[in-house]
Design an enzyme around this catalytic site. Structure first.
Site, PDB file in Angstrom:
ATOM      1  N   GLN A 147       0.408 -11.130  10.831  1.00  0.00           N
ATOM      2  CA  GLN A 147       1.003 -10.075   9.958  1.00  0.00           C
ATOM      3  C   GLN A 147       0.350  -8.862  10.141  1.00  0.00           C
ATOM      4  O   GLN A 147       1.208  -7.655  10.026  1.00  0.00           O
ATOM      5  CB  GLN A 147       0.748 -10.707   8.411  1.00  0.00           C
ATOM      6  N   HIS A 151       0.471  -2.442  10.884  1.00  0.00           N
ATOM      7  CA  HIS A 151       1.472  -3.335  11.439  1.00  0.00           C
ATOM      8  C   HIS A 151       1.932  -2.995  12.811  1.00  0.00           C
ATOM      9  O   HIS A 151       2.924  -2.910  13.421  1.00  0.00           O
ATOM     10  CB  HIS A 151       2.526  -3.567  10.665  1.00  0.00           C
ATOM     11  N   SER A 179       3.470  -6.257   3.055  1.00  0.00           N
ATOM     12  CA  SER A 179       2.127  -6.322   3.550  1.00  0.00           C
ATOM     13  C   SER A 179       1.155  -6.901   2.799  1.00  0.00           C
ATOM     14  O   SER A 179       1.154  -8.076   2.506  1.00  0.00           O
ATOM     15  CB  SER A 179       2.019  -4.804   4.047  1.00  0.00           C
ATOM     16  N   LEU A 180      -0.007  -6.236   2.143  1.00  0.00           N
ATOM     17  CA  LEU A 180      -0.973  -6.797   1.213  1.00  0.00           C
ATOM     18  C   LEU A 180      -0.075  -7.564   0.194  1.00  0.00           C
ATOM     19  O   LEU A 180      -0.948  -8.427  -0.415  1.00  0.00           O
ATOM     20  CB  LEU A 180      -1.891  -5.666   0.960  1.00  0.00           C
ATOM     21  N   GLN A 199       0.898  -1.293   0.044  1.00  0.00           N
ATOM     22  CA  GLN A 199      -0.020   0.034   0.004  1.00  0.00           C
ATOM     23  C   GLN A 199       0.816   1.369  -0.134  1.00  0.00           C
ATOM     24  O   GLN A 199       1.875   1.551   0.640  1.00  0.00           O
ATOM     25  CB  GLN A 199      -0.969  -0.212   1.368  1.00  0.00           C
ATOM     26  N   ARG A 211      -9.831  -8.188   4.427  1.00  0.00           N
ATOM     27  CA  ARG A 211      -8.545  -7.392   5.256  1.00  0.00           C
ATOM     28  C   ARG A 211      -8.669  -6.107   5.045  1.00  0.00           C
ATOM     29  O   ARG A 211      -8.681  -5.437   6.167  1.00  0.00           O
ATOM     30  CB  ARG A 211      -7.433  -7.990   4.536  1.00  0.00           C
TER      31      ARG A 211
END
Length: 317
Positions: free
Chosen positions: A255, A206, A93-94, A9, A118
């Site tokens: 995560q 996070h 991340s994503l 992102q 998510r």
């Protein structure tokens, strides 16, 4: 050996994927199919938002995440059609969800539905919070951790800041409540950090402030069957492959509320023998991180059709 790494992102842009959509039928089918899957979770026309914006809406977490993953799946399909598959894969991340697709651990619809949920859960967890994320330039891990601990101690744990992303040597992202991020930033400047750069994001990603999103994801993950990995996945919260004792659902739950070890993940792949890495996603941020982290690795970045076709030519040559 080939590694494929997926962007996260913040690298989204209006117009992303439009040239692929116009030229390649399989990419077009991916984007149109993504709208059908994602719209069951969140109101989103993937093609319209990716190609026309507005940027403000595309940058909202619940929309960014499905858009980025749909783009990544479309490009990954084209690579596979060209006979190019990863030996190792990971994502920022994503981007980890795109890695799950590349490795055939989850299918297209499973990945898109999961990432839509998510994004929705992470957006919900951020509602009503005054939060920030900032990239810290020119500080080592120990200094960042110490300054975050100092800020958390001063605020008696009522507001928090954590190291969220270890991107590459000299760049670490901190995340959390705005007042805590500001305090940690001040301490980091005193400790010699070169720059603190605020990031355009809408949540304290996070960190443990994302635990509500992790809890909701855990419920979704209980009903999903994961296939054996065709390519080896290096997981965000580990910076390595998982062991037999570690489960993918538990790692995906962890995560969203734990640090992303991208620097460690890149080093792990290269130590395992990866000598060529393809970044998939708008922009070239991860390629820059890779070049700052390891030497003697050939790096390609696929953002446009031209990038894709040049990469295919060079790999075949």
């Amino acid at each position: 050996m080939l590694g494929i790494v997926y962007a996260g992102q913040g690298s989204q842009r209006v117009g992303m994927g439009q040239d692929f959509y116009e030229k390649y039928e399989s990419f077009r089918k991916t984007i149109d199919g993504a709208t059908k899957t994602v719209s069951a979770v969140t109101d989103m026309d993937v093609a319209k938002l990716c190609f026309e914006g507005p940027e403000e809406q595309l940058s909202q977490t619940k929309y960014t995440q499905p858009a980025m993953v749909a783009f990544a799946i479309g490009v990954t399909k084209l690579l596979k059609e060209a006979g190019i598959n990863a030996d190792y894969t990971c994502g920022l991340s994503l981007g980890e969800y795109s890695a799950l697709y590349e490795s055939e651990t989850l299918d297209e619809n499973q990945v898109l539905e999961l990432i839509a949920k998510r994004g929705k859960y992470m957006a919900e967890a951020s509602e009503g919070l005054d939060v920030k994320m900032a990239a810290v330039m020119g500080a080592d891990r120990e200094s960042v951790m110490e300054c975050c601990d100092k800020a958390n101690s001063e605020l008696k744990g009522e507001k928090i800041v954590q190291a969220a992303n270890f991107n590459c040597p000299g760049q670490i992202v901190i995340s959390g409540d705005a007042i805590a991020v500001d305090k940690a930033s001040a301490y980091l400047k005193e400790a010699g950090a070169k720059r603190i750069v605020p990031l355009k994001v809408s949540g304290p990603f996070h960190t443990k402030l994302m635990k509500p999103a992790g809890d909701k994801l855990a419920k979704e993950l209980k009903d999903i069957s994961f296939n054996e990995e065709k390519s080896k996945i290096v997981f965000n919260c580990l910076g390595r492959e998982k062991t037999d004792e570690e489960s993918i659902p538990a790692l995906l739950e962890k995560q969203v509320q734990s640090s992303v070890y991208l620097e460690d993940s890149i080093k792990y792949m290269v130590d395992a023998g990866v000598d060529t890495i393809i970044e998939i996603g708008p922009g070239k941020a991860i390629s820059k991180f890779i070049n700052k982290t390891v030497d003697d690795v050939k790096v390609y970045s696929i953002d446009t059709v031209e990038d894709f076709e040049n990469t295919i030519k060079e790999l075949r040559a």
